[in-house]
Write an enzyme that holds these catalytic residues in place. Sequence first.
Site, PDB file in Angstrom:
ATOM      1  N   THR A  13       0.678  -1.147  -0.166  1.00  0.00           N
ATOM      2  CA  THR A  13       0.051   0.053   0.058  1.00  0.00           C
ATOM      3  C   THR A  13       0.694   1.248   0.071  1.00  0.00           C
ATOM      4  O   THR A  13       0.656   2.235  -0.895  1.00  0.00           O
ATOM      5  CB  THR A  13      -0.889   0.066   1.221  1.00  0.00           C
ATOM      6  N   GLU A 190      -7.172  -4.727  11.099  1.00  0.00           N
ATOM      7  CA  GLU A 190      -6.551  -5.614  10.281  1.00  0.00           C
ATOM      8  C   GLU A 190      -7.305  -6.982  10.678  1.00  0.00           C
ATOM      9  O   GLU A 190      -7.662  -7.090  11.868  1.00  0.00           O
ATOM     10  CB  GLU A 190      -5.215  -5.672  10.389  1.00  0.00           C
ATOM     11  N   LYS A 205       5.608   4.034  18.460  1.00  0.00           N
ATOM     12  CA  LYS A 205       5.782   5.310  17.877  1.00  0.00           C
ATOM     13  C   LYS A 205       6.278   6.286  19.296  1.00  0.00           C
ATOM     14  O   LYS A 205       6.698   7.076  18.892  1.00  0.00           O
ATOM     15  CB  LYS A 205       4.340   5.835  17.313  1.00  0.00           C
ATOM     16  N   GLY A 302      -2.447   5.036   5.790  1.00  0.00           N
ATOM     17  CA  GLY A 302      -2.969   5.084   4.416  1.00  0.00           C
ATOM     18  C   GLY A 302      -2.008   5.212   3.238  1.00  0.00           C
ATOM     19  O   GLY A 302      -0.622   5.907   3.360  1.00  0.00           O
TER      20      GLY A 302
HETATM   21  N1  HSE Z   1      -1.960   0.384  12.536  1.00  0.00           N
HETATM   22  C1  HSE Z   1      -1.506   1.764  12.497  1.00  0.00           C
HETATM   23  C2  HSE Z   1      -2.965   2.617  12.761  1.00  0.00           C
HETATM   24  C3  HSE Z   1      -0.907   2.528  11.274  1.00  0.00           C
HETATM   25  O1  HSE Z   1      -3.995   2.210  13.206  1.00  0.00           O
HETATM   26  O2  HSE Z   1      -2.700   3.698  13.053  1.00  0.00           O
HETATM   27  C4  HSE Z   1       0.351   2.178  10.907  1.00  0.00           C
HETATM   28  O3  HSE Z   1       1.093   2.428  12.088  1.00  0.00           O
END
Ligand code: HSE
Length: 440
Positions: A13, A190, A205, A302
């Site tokens: 993606t 997911e 993060k 995204g």
């Molecule tokens: N899976 C993450 C989210 C995006 O839902 O923000 C990628 O870090």
Amino acid sequence: MKPIQVGLLGIGTVGSGTFEVLRRNQEEIRRRAGRGIEITMVADLDTARAKSIVGEGVAVVGDAREVIANPDIDIVIELIGGYGIAKALVMAAISAGKHVVTANKALLAVHGTEIFAAASQRGVMVAFEAAVAGGIPIIKALREGLTANSIQWIAGIINGTTNFILSEMRDKGHDFDVVLKEAQRLGYAEADPTFDIEGVDAAHKATLMSAIAFGIPVQFDKAYVEGITKLSATDIRYAEQLGYRIKLLGITKRAPKGIELRVHPSLVPAKRLIANVEGAMNAVVVQGDAVGTTLYYGKGAGSEPTASAVIADLVDVTRLHTADPHHRVPHLAFQPDAMSDLPVLPMSEVVTSYYLRLRVADQAGVLAEVTGLLAGQGISIDAVLQREADEVGGEGATSTDLIILTHDTREGTMSDVLAQLQALPSVLAPIVRIRKEELN
Ligand code: HSE
């Protein structure tokens, strides 16, 4: 000057978004970077699919090591993800003298120290804007824009999946399990959402932001991580009645004895801008001593939003790749020989305020008993709400929900009191404890 040549590892993606945005905006990007930036080689296990995305003129291979071995490639973009093969490839690219651009938060949060040390030694850059909050340029802001400041704290909604789920729980009054299934059906979560809903992705993060903000090594293993799986619609509703929203926050804070690094659901005053960030959007609040409070908002995931961050890194690397490594912005914002040894504090030493919900017997003296135990530990109460519990409401109710907001206290002290409260015969169910951040 001839375009700088880029090799892309993994064209899913984000990779296809990067390819498309680079192609669409190539002229403006060239004017900004001072030379063209071209993806000339792509590695992906699915070579047929990769070829259908990139078309003619781009070499597509199944083995990423061929890209790393190509002497014409100056920059390698790693978009494979995870700690396994991605780590081996990033280390191989560094050792081959390639600059690396990656969106891989898990890899850097866990192995960042080793990777940045190898990159410094080899004189190459490892850029990772896309690893935190997708399209929001928060790494750039922390590393460069806010460089004058002593950062006080950062609090962010840095996982879109969980923010979408929490927004839906509040809007529809449904419990976590119901909303998760719906989110999966709509593609917002997911098939295996563990890293998102357990707070791990947000903690990766937060770990990276913590290192950059305070000049400490990346230490994911010291982060406190709690997800949203145990949250109930009942607590979201009570929080609302008290003027708060519940958000999954990644928090890192400078405290007197060290650095707090934690991810957990938090009550946030509904009047704060960040409390109103809904759906899959991300937002980060940074408090600096000079600038005060700043807020960064945007899409945290995204294809093209993340590509926006990847390409920003490509431009940075293109501008700086011939510079003396000492004149580049350090990987973690602070010079490698000027890092701080401030410890990341254990959760028991964190100081914050709390929302407590106790299902108690509705009889004389219970409130006094509960508040007495809190007072005994010096925990000051900010607000109390009593509501008939859902399932036993109405006339003749024998139990009730007691909701208490506290002022700041040490987490360790709160845990001790909760154990005492839980042991009271008048407390009828496991106590709910959710931390509260005023963010002022
Ligand atoms: N899976 C993450 C989210 C995006 O839902 O923000 C990628 O870090």
